[in-house]
Motif scaffolding. Structure first.
Motif, short mmCIF file in Angstrom:
data_model
loop_
_atom_site.label_atom_id
_atom_site.label_comp_id
_atom_site.label_asym_id
_atom_site.label_seq_id
_atom_site.Cartn_x
_atom_site.Cartn_y
_atom_site.Cartn_z
N THR B 160 0.81 -1.19 -0.07
CA THR B 160 -0.06 0.34 -0.08
C THR B 160 0.73 1.50 -0.10
O THR B 160 0.62 2.19 -0.76
CB THR B 160 -1.09 0.06 1.27
N GLY B 164 -0.55 2.26 -3.41
CA GLY B 164 -1.81 2.62 -3.11
C GLY B 164 -2.89 1.34 -3.01
O GLY B 164 -2.71 0.56 -2.02
N ASP B 165 -3.75 1.57 -3.77
CA ASP B 165 -5.08 0.61 -3.88
C ASP B 165 -4.43 -0.60 -4.43
O ASP B 165 -3.90 -0.41 -5.42
CB ASP B 165 -6.08 1.10 -4.37
N LYS B 184 -9.54 -3.76 -6.89
CA LYS B 184 -8.42 -3.37 -5.87
C LYS B 184 -9.39 -2.90 -4.81
O LYS B 184 -10.56 -2.67 -4.91
CB LYS B 184 -7.55 -2.20 -6.43
N THR B 185 -8.86 -3.05 -3.65
CA THR B 185 -9.48 -2.68 -2.36
C THR B 185 -8.89 -1.18 -2.12
O THR B 185 -7.36 -1.09 -2.37
CB THR B 185 -9.10 -3.42 -1.11
N SER B 186 -9.47 -0.40 -1.46
CA SER B 186 -8.77 0.99 -1.18
C SER B 186 -7.85 0.71 -0.15
O SER B 186 -7.89 -0.12 0.72
CB SER B 186 -9.78 1.89 -0.75
N LYS B 187 -6.61 1.53 -0.08
CA LYS B 187 -5.72 1.55 0.69
C LYS B 187 -6.23 1.72 2.24
O LYS B 187 -5.88 0.76 3.20
CB LYS B 187 -4.66 2.68 0.70
N GLU B 188 -7.36 2.47 2.63
CA GLU B 188 -7.71 2.63 4.01
C GLU B 188 -8.27 1.13 4.37
O GLU B 188 -8.17 1.07 5.72
CB GLU B 188 -8.86 3.73 3.65
N GLN B 189 -9.12 0.73 3.79
CA GLN B 189 -9.78 -0.51 3.88
C GLN B 189 -8.73 -1.44 4.36
O GLN B 189 -8.83 -2.42 5.27
CB GLN B 189 -10.50 -0.95 2.99
N TYR B 502 2.44 7.50 -5.67
CA TYR B 502 2.01 5.86 -5.69
C TYR B 502 2.72 5.43 -7.06
O TYR B 502 2.60 6.29 -8.28
CB TYR B 502 0.60 5.73 -5.86
N ASN B 519 -3.25 2.62 -11.77
CA ASN B 519 -3.61 3.62 -11.14
C ASN B 519 -3.82 4.86 -12.08
O ASN B 519 -3.23 4.95 -13.04
CB ASN B 519 -2.18 3.92 -10.22
#
Lengths: 1030, 523
Positions: B160, B164-165, B184-189, B502, B519
């Motif tokens: 990440t 990033g994602d 892709k899953t978000s970086k936050e998740q 990123y 990205n």
């Protein structure tokens, strides 16, 4: 006529009667201006023909030639025409004129039409073939003296593509492909090679022991080999003795190999330094590697002296290398047995220094009639090959030669024998290839023992059975010794000292010993029944069973810290850091097969074959596969309406369809095997187990379905003959490595997926004749195929290659090079390039974008498909002329339309700071605004080294593969010195090549993507040989 | 005639008999591998579980996260920052530092992606099969799961931070069409997921010191603190770091140098490292950096070290790009923060390759290449060897990934950020000053208020060449500022575009997954 016939047919009654009759005839003619004509009749090979009918045309008068082919006949007028005829030979007529001696050569027709050809599990007359089979007798094969059997086939068989990778002695590794790339599975394009009916190796055979080679090209002929036949089959038959006297054959060949295709690099130190500086200054990269003016001046003034040399490393490393071959055969037959004992010896130095190969062959073929029913035979082969290879591997070693600079010699100029690594501290370079080859070694010993034993039974007329068992055992032993080499800077420091650099090859003498062995057992039995139902229907049936098992084992050990380099046993080394490795695998195959041949009136031919195969490589339930084939032939020339066409000798139309399999995909591909990894906890190395690869438990056969149409023809009593074949071959359920995204984190499994098609045609045409005393022949062959991926799923991009439905497999895929930037204005006005170019850098075309239209930006969307992964066509042609004892034959081979990617050492400039090839002298400079070559650059400069069509070279070529000039001494002459036959010849290999390729075009690129030019070079071979029979 | 027929049948049956021996039996075709076992045969004991866990760790020994016997090394991440320059172009660090970063750049740009997911797959395989092992105690199961969670989180953090994602893969994937539909899953998740995993790991791993390569509770907490800090979760970061500090299982080592070479065994400061041992599991560190100078420190890093008394170094400072005519000048390097000399070879320093004259650019013996700017990396280097092969046994330094000083500095930084850029929190000051007061460093204490600039500089100096600076300049969003326009020792001006915060997803992956997988800045 009646009298003559009588004489001929009753000649068995004894010579006195014949002579008496002859003298009567002669006496009768003496009175009428008779004269005698005599001469000798020979075949095309110069052997005497006995029993040839020599007669005066239009009269009943005639004689037969004696054992030496000699005849003498009385004629009454100069206008008389002598006619010579014999079964199996094309008849000839000669006007006598004033001649008293007429020697005649008759050309064989048997060889072509009644020729018996080796096919899968049997033999067949050529005329009865319905499949596409090419056959080459020893005579034809042995025209080219070469140490590697596979190379004998090169260019001789249309549809068979053989590429010689290198001239590395004992490791030529020619790639062999029949009818194109059949499959994606990487290991799966090699044809099955059978020697005397069982799996064997072409390179382990001594070419002199070969009787003939058959190439089964289509499904109809190869389907009887089922899962092993998808890439075609090469059948080799070895020589047995002939009944009669004992022959002692001896042949010797001495050749010199000259390295070919070695790149022409800039080996002038000053020029090298100036170009390096130019590259650095133009690109602005690696400024620390600039040579100072003082350094350049030193080399200028030194002018090639020992301290300031212009070392040409390719001259140092490559050499003209001699090669010797001896072959002795004692063969013959006595009573019910025949034998052939052969001894071969090859001593070949490599064109790369220190490399070489010695090969010893011993073979023994024995056959005996045990009883009326049983015949027993055994063919035993032994081979030992001792090889010294380039250290580490050929590619790395050759690459390090091309990476040397002319600025230093292998050793310090002070004569101390100390090894150099470079001239100045800041330079980049690779290992000192010369010193490495002189010290460290990579020695290989290969042993091969094989035996084929058979028992044939003639049970009843028409009913035969055969059992054949074979074992083929091979061992390879490798011994690699690393000798550490302390290295020094070639240019001394201010105090005149040569400063030490690093050690090449570590700090210890190390030794790695590897032993690999494999054993392959084959057992098969066949039963054949043949019957003619009245004269028109001919039926032949074959049934058989086959089983094979193969096992492989490898052990390797490593130790280091040996007290002396002369120590060759692992025990002598230290135990610290010692390692041991070992692997093994097995596979087995079990099969039943059958074949039916039926012909009606020798003109309608039909064949069906069937094979049922089981392989250990698939799980229970997915193991067994059925592989049928059907083929038919129509001998048009046998039809009544064609029989009166005088110029037509033979005409046959063939058609075939069949299904084949391929199982060359690793050994346990369906099993979900765990691998090993290791990690260090504390100071302990711990074994780990990992699941690295996905597996598909349900994989099964790869299936190839092939259809073909063929035409065989012979005209003018076989003077002109040829064959044409069209094939359409599709492979489905391809065993391929599935594509998975990297984020899956596991190696992709082998799955059945995808389809590929190869379509093509091939033909060969031969003309042979005799004009006066000159026999000649001309022949050519042509082969074209088109590869296409027909089903793939989502496309795959592998570096600079594309795999996409509708395109050839692995089509070249890269940016399109369209010129060189001449100035900044042009750069500013152009679509945005990927890597901020400067004037002198390459221009890449903006052909597309994310939306499928040019977006004024050069990126991954601008990669284009470029034709040339496969040749447009292969071709070959040959000439031969014989006059009296002299003969000359030449054979050309060519490939057209193939492109090869070369970017690194030996082609690009300053790859790992290797000297640029001389063609870079024409590079772009502001004063030389070319669009062909960019400006000078240095290692890894992305605006130039990015994969693009700039690096794709046309590797089409036409090459005089071989030229032989020989002389066969007259028999009566050699008999005086106790020989039956004596021939001497000169031969040249690769004598000239027409190509635009820089370097040697006949090469396979390992992995195709590496772009490396560095391979063990090819060789031009000049040789002299002698062949004799006692 | 009868005789003949009789014989005929005899022969025929003989041949038939021989033909049929072994006929069509599947046993003949049952060939099993002798060197490998299948997944079905595995997972029978605790020992198998330990073997599989070691397999998970084996994925760490790659040049993406550590160093091996090739010429590639993750240490060169430092070359992407204002701390160092990669003189070796291998793995494309040099190109990336010069702004040549595209989806097809390759090298490290694709290596991390590939190798991180290999490690993640190993962990997922381990976690997915562990329950098959009979008779595993809850304690063992918890510890083993905790280690796998730790490793997986470590790898996701790398992914990440760079890309990033990314796809969040938590169980074994197959190869059917569904994997191509994964998004892709978000970086936050992902961060939420790995923090959760680390919490689980922290509660089940033994609460002891780190000794032998197995992460402990403190390792999980420190990694959590790092991930929180990297993602602006200041209070979580502070809390996690504080727990480590309070639980007292770790302490600063007495020797700064020894953490990286010589005193790594049972070092109280190391919290997680990627381990090696000679002569059987070695790498090329001393060869690459001690002899070939594949990467060299930049003078800008030297400038970051304070004077011995804690003051800022005064002009004339050495130019960021060395003056080749004056590269032997040594005076500037005296009287500085002792960590300068413990981290960097400067001209004249004691040097095994030339015991007489010390570190220098002109007279050296077994070193393969000169340093391009007359500086060399000293941290991690084996000071006793002087041959280009990294010593007779090969290099075996453990690559330190987490250590207690980092935890202290993370705590201080989190406090600074929680308090809006400067803090007077006594624990924060105590933390940074403890790092400065290490024996042999003995730098004067910092007083309140502790500013952002001070803590960031302390981090740069203390943690130089530990692979953290690249993520620091990215998360502080100062990469463009410190990199752009700087001419590197290779003579090329560096370039950092905002989109480089990123990296592009490797083109080979985009080729398989479709253009949307890239990205946005690189589409």
């Amino acid at each position: 006529m009646v009298i003559a016939r009588f004489i001929f047919h009753k000649s068995v009654m004894g010579k006195p009667i014949l002579l008496a009759c002859l003298s009567l005839l002669l006496c009768f003619h003496v009175n009428g201006q008779t004269k005698h004509v005599s001469g000798q009749v020979k075949d095309a090979e110069g052997s005497a023909l006995s029993g040839v009918d020599v007669r005066i045309k239009g009269t009943p008068n005639g004689v037969l030639t004696d054992k030496l082919g000699k005849y003498s006949i009385a004629i009454s007028s100069a206008e008389a025409i002598l006619s010579f005829s014999s079964v199996g030979y094309a008849s000839k007529e000669e006007v006598v004129g004033t001649r008293k001696k007429i020697d005649i050569t008759l050309l064989s027709t048997v060889a072509d039409l009644d020729q018996v050809i080796v096919i899968g599990y049997g033999t067949q007359k050529k005329v009865d073939l319905t499949g596409s089979v090419a056959t080459l007798p020893a005579k034809e094969l042995m025209k080219r003296p070469t140490a590697n059997t596979a190379l004998l086939l090169q260019g001789k068989v249309p549809g068979l593509q053989i590429i010689q990778n290198s001239a590395q002695p004992g490791k030529e590794d020619p790639s062999i492909q029949i009818h194109g790339v059949g499959t994606f599975s990487e290991a799966g394009n090699n044809p099955l090679v059978l020697v005397d009916g069982v799996p064997g190796s072409l390179s382990n055979l001594n070419p002199n022991m070969i009787e003939n080679i058959s190439v089964l090209k289509d499904a109809a002929s190869a389907a009887i080999y089922g899962v092993q036949g998808a890439n075609g089959v090469i059948l080799v038959t070895t020589k047995t003795g002939a009944k009669g006297r004992m022959n002692v054959d001896y042949s010797f060949n001495y050749g010199v190999q000259r390295p070919a295709g070695v790149p022409d690099l800039i080996w002038n130190s000053v020029e090298f330094m100036e170009l390096s500086n130019e590259g650095i200054n133009r690109t602005g990269q690696n400024t620390s590697k600039l040579y100072s003016q003082a350094q350049i001046d030193a080399y200028k003034n030194g002018a090639g002296s020992a301290q300031y040399p212009n070392t040409n490393w390719t001259d140092l490393m490559f050499r003209n290398a001699p090669m010797r071959q001896h072959f002795l055969s004692i063969n013959g037959g006595e009573g019910k047995s025949t034998y052939n004992f052969g001894l071969g010896y090859l001593d070949q130095d490599g064109v790369l220094i220190e490399t070489g190969y010695k090969k010893y062959n011993a073979s023994f073929n024995f056959r005996t009639q045990m009883s009326k029913i049983f015949t027993f035979g055994t063919n035993i082969n032994f081979m030992q090959g001792n090889r010294r290879d380039p250290f580490s591997n050929a590619e790395n070693l050759v690459l390090s030669i091309y990476a040397q600079h002319p600025l230093w010699s292998p050793y310090l100029p002070d004569g101390s024998g100390r090894v150099t690594s470079k001239a100045y501290d800041f330079e980049s370079t690779n290992q000192n290839a010369y010193a490495v080859m002189k010290t460290s070694t990579d020695l290989n010993k290969a042993y091969s023992v094989s035996d084929v034993t058979y028992l044939d039974a003639n049970i009843l007329p028409g009913l035969k059975a055969e059992i054949r068992g074979a074992v083929n055992y091979n061992t390879d032993r490798q011994s690699r010794q690393n000798i550490p080499l302390p290295t020094f800077l070639f240019q001394p420091d201010a105090n005149g000292n040569y400063n030490p650099q690093q050690n090449y090859l570590g700090n210890y003498i190390t030794l790695t010993k590897t032993q690999e062995e494999n054993i392959h057992y084959t057992l098969f039995s066949t039963v054949t029944y043949e019957h003619d139902f009245n004269l028109d229907h001919h039926l032949r049936l074959l049934g058989g069973y086959n089983q094979e098992s193969y096992s492989y084992e490898k052990q390797a050990g490593f130790r280091r810290d040996f007290p002396a380099s002369s120590l060759e046993d692992l025990d002598a080394g230290g135990t610290e850091a010692q390692t041991a490795n070992g692997q093994s695998y097995e596979w087995a195959l079990q099969s039943a097969f059958g074949r039916l041949n039926y012909s009606y009136k020798d003109r309608y031919l039909f064949e069906a074959s069937f094979r049922y195969d089981g392989s250990s490589k698939f799980r229970t339930g997915k193991r067994w596969g059925a592989f049928p084939s059907f083929s038919a032939g129509w001998r048009i020339s046998q039809e009544d309406f064609m029989k009166n066409v005088p110029w037509l000798t033979d005409l046959k139309l063939r058609g075939s369809w069949g299904r084949l399999g391929n199982q060359n995909i690793g050994n346990y591909p369906y099993q979900n095997l765990l691998d090993y990894g290791s990690y260090v906890y504390g100071d302990q190395v711990t074994t780990g187990v990992v699941s690295k690869n996905l597996a598909d438990q349900n994989i099964t056969w790869e299936t190839t379905t092939a259809a073909g149409l063929g035409l065989d023809f012979a005209f003018f009593q076989n003077r002109l003959s040829g064959t044409f074949d069209y094939f359409n071959k599709s492979t489905s359920n391809i065993l391929r490595v599935a594509q998975v995204p990297d984020f899956v984190g596991m190696g992709a499994p082998t799955v059945n997926s995808g389809e590929m098609n190869n379509k093509g045609y091939e033909f060969s045409l031969n003309y042979k004749d005799r004009i006066g005393a000159v026999d000649f022949s001309v022949g050519g062959n042509f082969y074209h195929y088109q590869n296409k991926v027909t089903k793939l799923g989502s496309e795959e991009i592998q570096s600079n290659k594309l795999r996409r439905e509708g395109l050839p497999w692995n089509s070249w895929y890269m940016l399109k090079f369209i010129g060189v930037f001449q100035n900044q204005e042009q750069i500013d006005a152009s679509p945005v390039q990927q890597n901020t170019p400067k004037p002198g850098d390459l221009i890449f075309a903006d052909v597309s974008g994310p939306d499928g239209v040019p977006d004024n930006k050069v990126d991954a969307y601008d990669r284009v498909v470029i034709k040339g992964q496969y040749p447009s066509f292969n071709y070959g042609f040959n000439f031969s002329v014989a006059y009296k004892g002299f003969d000359i034959s030449a054979f050309f081979q060519g490939v057209y339309g193939i492109k090869v990617y070369t970017a690194d050492w030996g082609y690009g400039a300053f790859r790992q700071w290797s000297p640029p090839p001389t063609f870079w002298r024409d590079r772009w400079t502001p004063e030389n605004p070319t669009n062909k070559l960019p400006g000078m650059y240095v290692d890894n400069y992305a605006p130039i080294t990015t994969a693009s069509s700039f690096w794709l070279q046309d590797a089409s070529y036409l090459r005089l593969k071989n030229l032989v000039v020989g002389y066969t001494f007259a028999q009566n002459l050699v008999k005086k010195i106790g020989m039956q036959q004596l021939r001497i010849y000169f031969s040249g290999d690769n004598l000239f090549t027409l190509t635009d390729f820089v370097g040697d075009p006949e090469r396979v690129i390992v992995n195709n993507t590496s772009g490396r030019f560095a391979i063990y070079p090819q060789a031009n071979v000049f040789s002299f040989g002698i062949k004799t029979t006692f | 005639m009868t005789m003949r027929i009789h014989k005929f049948w005899c022969y025929l049956s003989l041949i038939a008999f021989i033909s049929m021996t072994g006929c069509m039996k599947d046993t003949f075709l049952d060939k099993q591998p002798t060197g490998k076992i299948t997944n079905d045969q595995f997972w029978t004991s605790k020992k198998d579980a330990e073997l599989a866990l070691a397999g998970c760790y084996s994925a760490l020994r790659t040049p993406a996260f550590a160093i091996d016997n090739s010429s590639y090394s993750s240490l060169q991440f430092e070359g992407l920052t204002d701390n160092a320059y990669c003189n070796s172009t291998l793995d494309n660090y040099t190109n990336i530092s010069r702004g040549l970063l595209t989806p097809t750049t390759g090298g490290i740009q694709s290596r991390v992606w590939k190798d991180a997911y290999i490690g993640i797959a190993h962990c997922n395989w381990f976690l997915g099969n562990l329950d098959k092992v009979p008779d595993l105690t809850d304690e063992d199961r918890g510890r083993m799961q905790g280690e796998a969670y730790f490793l997986r989180s470590f790898l996701y953090n790398e992914l990440t931070m760079l890309y990033g994602d990314v796809p969040l893969v938590l169980e074994a994937l197959g190869y059917d069409q569904s994997v191509f539909e994964l998004t892709k899953t978000s970086k936050e998740q992902i961060v939420q997921q790995i923090i959760k995993d680390l919490d689980a790991a922290a509660s089940s791993l033994p609460n002891t010191a780190y000794t032998d390569g197995h992460p402990v509770r403190g390792s999980a907490l420190a990694l959590k603190a790092r991930i929180c800090l990297y993602n602006g979760l200041w209070s979580d970061a502070a809390q996690s770091a504080k727990t480590v500090m309070d639980e007292g299982k770790f302490s600063l080592a007495d020797s700064y140098q020894g953490i990286f070479w010589g005193e790594q065994q049972n070092n109280p400061e190391i919290m997680f490292s990627i381990q090696s041992v000679s002569p059987n599991a070695t790498h090329n560190l001393d060869l690459l950096y001690g002899s070939r100078f594949a990467m060299v420190p930049l003078h800008t890093l030297v400038d970051a070290y304070e004077m011995r008394d804690g003051s800022q170094p005064k002009p004339p400072v050495v130019p960021s790009y060395y003056d080749p005519n004056d590269r032997m000048q040594n005076s500037f390097y005296q009287n500085r923060d002792p960590r300068l000399k413990l981290t960097i070879f400067t001209p004249g320093d004691p040097w095994a390759y030339n015991p007489e004259k010390g570190f220098n650019n002109t007279e050296k013996f077994k070193a393969e290449s000169p340093s391009v700017n007359n500086l060399g990396i000293r941290k991690y280097i084996n000071l006793t060897v002087n041959d280009g092969n990294g010593g007779p046994q090969g290099s075996s330094q453990d690559i330190v990934k987490l250590r207690y000083a980092d935890v202290l500095l993370m705590y201080a930084e989190a406090k600074v950020e929680m308090d809006g850029g400067a803090t007077s929190d006594p624990d924060a000051l105590k933390a940074i000053n403890a790092v400065r007061a290490r024996p042999g460093v003995d730098m004067p204490a910092k007083n309140a208020p502790l500013t952002r600039a001070t803590i960031r500089n302390e981090r740069r100096v203390e943690l130089a060449f530990e692979g953290l600076r690249y993520y620091d300049i990215k998360r502080w969003k100062i990469a463009g500022e410190v990199l752009n326009g700087v001419k590197d020792p290779g003579g090329v001006v560096r370039k950092f575009e905002d989109k480089f915060y990123y990296w592009p997803i490797p083109q080979t992956e985009v080729d398989k997954m479709g253009p949307d997988f890239q990205n946005p800045d690189y589409q």
